[in-house]
Design a protein around this motif. Sequence first.
Motif, PDB file in Angstrom:
ATOM      1  N   GLN A   1      -6.636   8.876  20.434  1.00  0.00           N
ATOM      2  CA  GLN A   1      -6.926  10.317  20.289  1.00  0.00           C
ATOM      3  C   GLN A   1      -5.841  10.387  20.534  1.00  0.00           C
ATOM      4  O   GLN A   1      -5.847  11.778  19.634  1.00  0.00           O
ATOM      5  CB  GLN A   1      -7.457  10.923  21.466  1.00  0.00           C
ATOM      6  CG  GLN A   1      -7.487  12.230  21.922  1.00  0.00           C
ATOM      7  CD  GLN A   1      -5.953  12.827  22.640  1.00  0.00           C
ATOM      8  OE1 GLN A   1      -5.750  12.394  23.562  1.00  0.00           O
ATOM      9  NE2 GLN A   1      -5.681  13.915  22.118  1.00  0.00           N
ATOM     10  N   LEU A   2      -4.473  10.485  21.133  1.00  0.00           N
ATOM     11  CA  LEU A   2      -2.318  10.743  20.774  1.00  0.00           C
ATOM     12  C   LEU A   2      -2.003  10.596  19.606  1.00  0.00           C
ATOM     13  O   LEU A   2      -1.633  11.648  18.998  1.00  0.00           O
ATOM     14  CB  LEU A   2      -1.822   9.767  21.938  1.00  0.00           C
ATOM     15  CG  LEU A   2      -0.493  10.820  22.077  1.00  0.00           C
ATOM     16  CD1 LEU A   2      -0.524  12.117  22.657  1.00  0.00           C
ATOM     17  CD2 LEU A   2      -0.074   9.653  22.943  1.00  0.00           C
TER      18      LEU A   2
ATOM     19  N   GLU B   1       0.914   8.383  30.112  1.00  0.00           N
ATOM     20  CA  GLU B   1       0.024   7.451  31.546  1.00  0.00           C
ATOM     21  C   GLU B   1       0.400   7.901  33.340  1.00  0.00           C
ATOM     22  O   GLU B   1       0.074   7.790  33.807  1.00  0.00           O
ATOM     23  CB  GLU B   1      -0.138   6.670  31.081  1.00  0.00           C
ATOM     24  CG  GLU B   1      -1.218   6.560  30.511  1.00  0.00           C
ATOM     25  CD  GLU B   1      -1.557   5.130  29.904  1.00  0.00           C
ATOM     26  OE1 GLU B   1      -0.888   4.059  29.901  1.00  0.00           O
ATOM     27  OE2 GLU B   1      -2.302   4.854  28.840  1.00  0.00           O
TER      28      GLU B   1
ATOM     29  N   GLN C   1      -1.234   9.859  35.686  1.00  0.00           N
ATOM     30  CA  GLN C   1      -0.725   9.804  37.688  1.00  0.00           C
ATOM     31  C   GLN C   1       0.272  10.541  38.361  1.00  0.00           C
ATOM     32  O   GLN C   1      -0.506  10.791  39.515  1.00  0.00           O
ATOM     33  CB  GLN C   1      -0.101   8.302  37.489  1.00  0.00           C
ATOM     34  CG  GLN C   1      -0.395   7.509  38.538  1.00  0.00           C
ATOM     35  CD  GLN C   1      -2.399   7.566  38.570  1.00  0.00           C
ATOM     36  OE1 GLN C   1      -3.029   7.442  37.855  1.00  0.00           O
ATOM     37  NE2 GLN C   1      -2.410   7.201  40.118  1.00  0.00           N
TER      38      GLN C   1
ATOM     39  N   GLN D   1       4.337   3.602  21.815  1.00  0.00           N
ATOM     40  CA  GLN D   1       3.956   2.805  23.590  1.00  0.00           C
ATOM     41  C   GLN D   1       5.100   3.766  24.316  1.00  0.00           C
ATOM     42  O   GLN D   1       4.144   3.943  25.280  1.00  0.00           O
ATOM     43  CB  GLN D   1       3.980   1.239  23.030  1.00  0.00           C
ATOM     44  CG  GLN D   1       3.285   1.255  22.228  1.00  0.00           C
ATOM     45  CD  GLN D   1       1.171   1.288  22.689  1.00  0.00           C
ATOM     46  OE1 GLN D   1       1.041   0.567  23.711  1.00  0.00           O
ATOM     47  NE2 GLN D   1       1.225   1.412  21.571  1.00  0.00           N
TER      48      GLN D   1
ATOM     49  N   THR E   1      -5.001  16.664  31.408  1.00  0.00           N
ATOM     50  CA  THR E   1      -5.018  16.160  30.521  1.00  0.00           C
ATOM     51  C   THR E   1      -4.712  16.922  29.165  1.00  0.00           C
ATOM     52  O   THR E   1      -4.165  16.730  27.886  1.00  0.00           O
ATOM     53  CB  THR E   1      -6.984  16.251  29.981  1.00  0.00           C
ATOM     54  OG1 THR E   1      -7.066  17.292  29.938  1.00  0.00           O
ATOM     55  CG2 THR E   1      -7.638  15.099  30.279  1.00  0.00           C
TER      56      THR E   1
ATOM     57  N   TYR F   1      -4.062  14.770  26.317  1.00  0.00           N
ATOM     58  CA  TYR F   1      -3.596  13.432  26.382  1.00  0.00           C
ATOM     59  C   TYR F   1      -5.330  12.681  26.992  1.00  0.00           C
ATOM     60  O   TYR F   1      -6.071  13.464  27.500  1.00  0.00           O
ATOM     61  CB  TYR F   1      -3.117  12.629  27.132  1.00  0.00           C
ATOM     62  CG  TYR F   1      -3.067  11.132  27.019  1.00  0.00           C
ATOM     63  CD1 TYR F   1      -2.451  10.276  26.369  1.00  0.00           C
ATOM     64  CD2 TYR F   1      -3.319  10.776  28.432  1.00  0.00           C
ATOM     65  CE1 TYR F   1      -2.819   9.330  26.301  1.00  0.00           C
ATOM     66  CE2 TYR F   1      -3.733   9.364  28.561  1.00  0.00           C
ATOM     67  CZ  TYR F   1      -3.439   8.443  27.677  1.00  0.00           C
ATOM     68  OH  TYR F   1      -3.142   6.866  27.514  1.00  0.00           O
ATOM     69  N   ARG F   2      -5.676  12.024  26.120  1.00  0.00           N
ATOM     70  CA  ARG F   2      -7.648  10.723  26.539  1.00  0.00           C
ATOM     71  C   ARG F   2      -6.963   9.809  26.570  1.00  0.00           C
ATOM     72  O   ARG F   2      -6.945   8.980  27.750  1.00  0.00           O
ATOM     73  CB  ARG F   2      -9.062  11.990  25.969  1.00  0.00           C
ATOM     74  CG  ARG F   2      -8.947  12.703  25.825  1.00  0.00           C
ATOM     75  CD  ARG F   2      -9.787  13.508  26.909  1.00  0.00           C
ATOM     76  NE  ARG F   2     -10.425  14.796  27.363  1.00  0.00           N
ATOM     77  CZ  ARG F   2      -9.066  16.065  26.821  1.00  0.00           C
ATOM     78  NH1 ARG F   2      -8.674  15.795  27.376  1.00  0.00           N
ATOM     79  NH2 ARG F   2     -10.394  16.633  27.312  1.00  0.00           N
ATOM     80  N   ASP F   3      -6.418   9.115  25.477  1.00  0.00           N
ATOM     81  CA  ASP F   3      -6.137   8.061  25.544  1.00  0.00           C
ATOM     82  C   ASP F   3      -5.337   7.984  24.287  1.00  0.00           C
ATOM     83  O   ASP F   3      -5.526   8.577  23.641  1.00  0.00           O
ATOM     84  CB  ASP F   3      -7.581   6.699  24.907  1.00  0.00           C
ATOM     85  CG  ASP F   3      -8.573   7.260  24.274  1.00  0.00           C
ATOM     86  OD1 ASP F   3      -8.041   8.238  23.072  1.00  0.00           O
ATOM     87  OD2 ASP F   3      -9.558   7.734  23.796  1.00  0.00           O
ATOM     88  N   GLY F   4      -4.853   6.405  24.035  1.00  0.00           N
ATOM     89  CA  GLY F   4      -4.084   6.580  22.304  1.00  0.00           C
ATOM     90  C   GLY F   4      -4.456   6.872  21.698  1.00  0.00           C
ATOM     91  O   GLY F   4      -3.809   7.580  20.504  1.00  0.00           O
TER      92      GLY F   4
ATOM     93  N   LEU G   1       3.854   7.017  25.282  1.00  0.00           N
ATOM     94  CA  LEU G   1       2.038   6.690  26.047  1.00  0.00           C
ATOM     95  C   LEU G   1       2.355   6.377  27.073  1.00  0.00           C
ATOM     96  O   LEU G   1       1.868   6.930  28.236  1.00  0.00           O
ATOM     97  CB  LEU G   1       1.269   5.448  25.176  1.00  0.00           C
ATOM     98  CG  LEU G   1      -0.075   5.465  24.817  1.00  0.00           C
ATOM     99  CD1 LEU G   1      -0.574   6.965  24.284  1.00  0.00           C
ATOM    100  CD2 LEU G   1      -1.067   4.244  24.256  1.00  0.00           C
ATOM    101  N   ARG G   2       3.254   5.552  27.966  1.00  0.00           N
ATOM    102  CA  ARG G   2       2.958   4.974  29.258  1.00  0.00           C
ATOM    103  C   ARG G   2       4.276   5.951  29.842  1.00  0.00           C
ATOM    104  O   ARG G   2       3.326   6.478  31.114  1.00  0.00           O
ATOM    105  CB  ARG G   2       4.920   4.109  28.976  1.00  0.00           C
ATOM    106  CG  ARG G   2       4.110   2.791  29.157  1.00  0.00           C
ATOM    107  CD  ARG G   2       4.669   1.552  28.544  1.00  0.00           C
ATOM    108  NE  ARG G   2       6.418   1.206  28.663  1.00  0.00           N
ATOM    109  CZ  ARG G   2       6.355   0.708  27.135  1.00  0.00           C
ATOM    110  NH1 ARG G   2       5.531   0.153  26.788  1.00  0.00           N
ATOM    111  NH2 ARG G   2       7.619   0.804  26.878  1.00  0.00           N
TER     112      ARG G   2
END
Length: 348
Positions: free
Chosen positions: A35-36, A63, A67, A56, A16, A30-33, A59-60
Amino acid sequence: NMSAGRPFRGCACFFTDNIFVGRFGLHVRYRDGPQLRRDHGRALRERGCRSEEQFQEVLREIEAEVQRRKELIHQSVERRAIISKCYKPKHPEVYTLQDSFLAPEFLEIVRFCTSPGADLQGLLSYLKSFSDKRIYRLPVFTEEFCQAFVDELENFEQSDMPKGRPNTMNNYGVLLNELGMDEPFLTPLRERLLPITALLYPELGGACLDSHKAFVVKYSLHEDLDLSSHYDNAEVTLNVSLGKEFTEGNLYFGDFNQDPSPVPKYIEVEHVGGHGLLHRGGQIHGALPIASGQRWNLIVWMRSSAIRNQLCPMCHRKPELVEAEGFGDGFTDPLGEEVPQTVNLCAL
């Protein structure tokens, strides 16, 4: 890879925190959009991320990195197995540390540090110190070893073996544990350094650096040119210049991350072939762009479980331990409940 029989662990923050957004030169959590956007939206905008489409894209990118981190252990184990089975080294001798690889001056420094009455003042007479930032240069390897080692790394790089990248900031280089160098080369090198780091960095567990992560980074004109400002996941870092021929590309050092100043003073340090820099992992630093040639550096992040088990250097919280492979990120499970009233830092 055990510390007093305990397996090494990672901290959950690896999935994270400290995620590097390359195009905007920013480390994020990073937790989610939402929060970012909340925590880092302004800093991203200031760096040129102005449209929703760009956000966006970021964000990609993040993520995909999360991963990658989740699959890292499994993929690293797979790569290591393939390399061990299929790769034919060009210089098999460089995989096992020998005294003949070490600069005579390095051996002399180790002799001094292990002699009765060795102290910091005496050690500093053997080292070059830079400013008051506790950054030191010392000879480490012979020129012959550096040439053979780089030749071996180039041979590996040109092979069709699977390769992991050293970290999110360096795309070109080699993870040395995947080449099988941890036990025969890097552990003995770290143990050789302990008498030196014990005198230089006692409060960082310099006498009990019990694990490491080591990789080689490569900078060249059409690949990685430079390295943004960052700090290391290490108590103490060794950075050795291996060659080859290059111009520019100096390292620069700023504040220690735990005591930043409003206007940080940066100092520049040149690379000297075969010589290493020792610095605190938390010292903010980076690398200026090279102007020509190729630069290869060996980076060893040395870790003390006694120190980091108290506080993770990356998230600055008590580590939330997760399973790991090999040395993990240098954390270990807590010993039983009883801790004696007076503790020897390195015995923890």
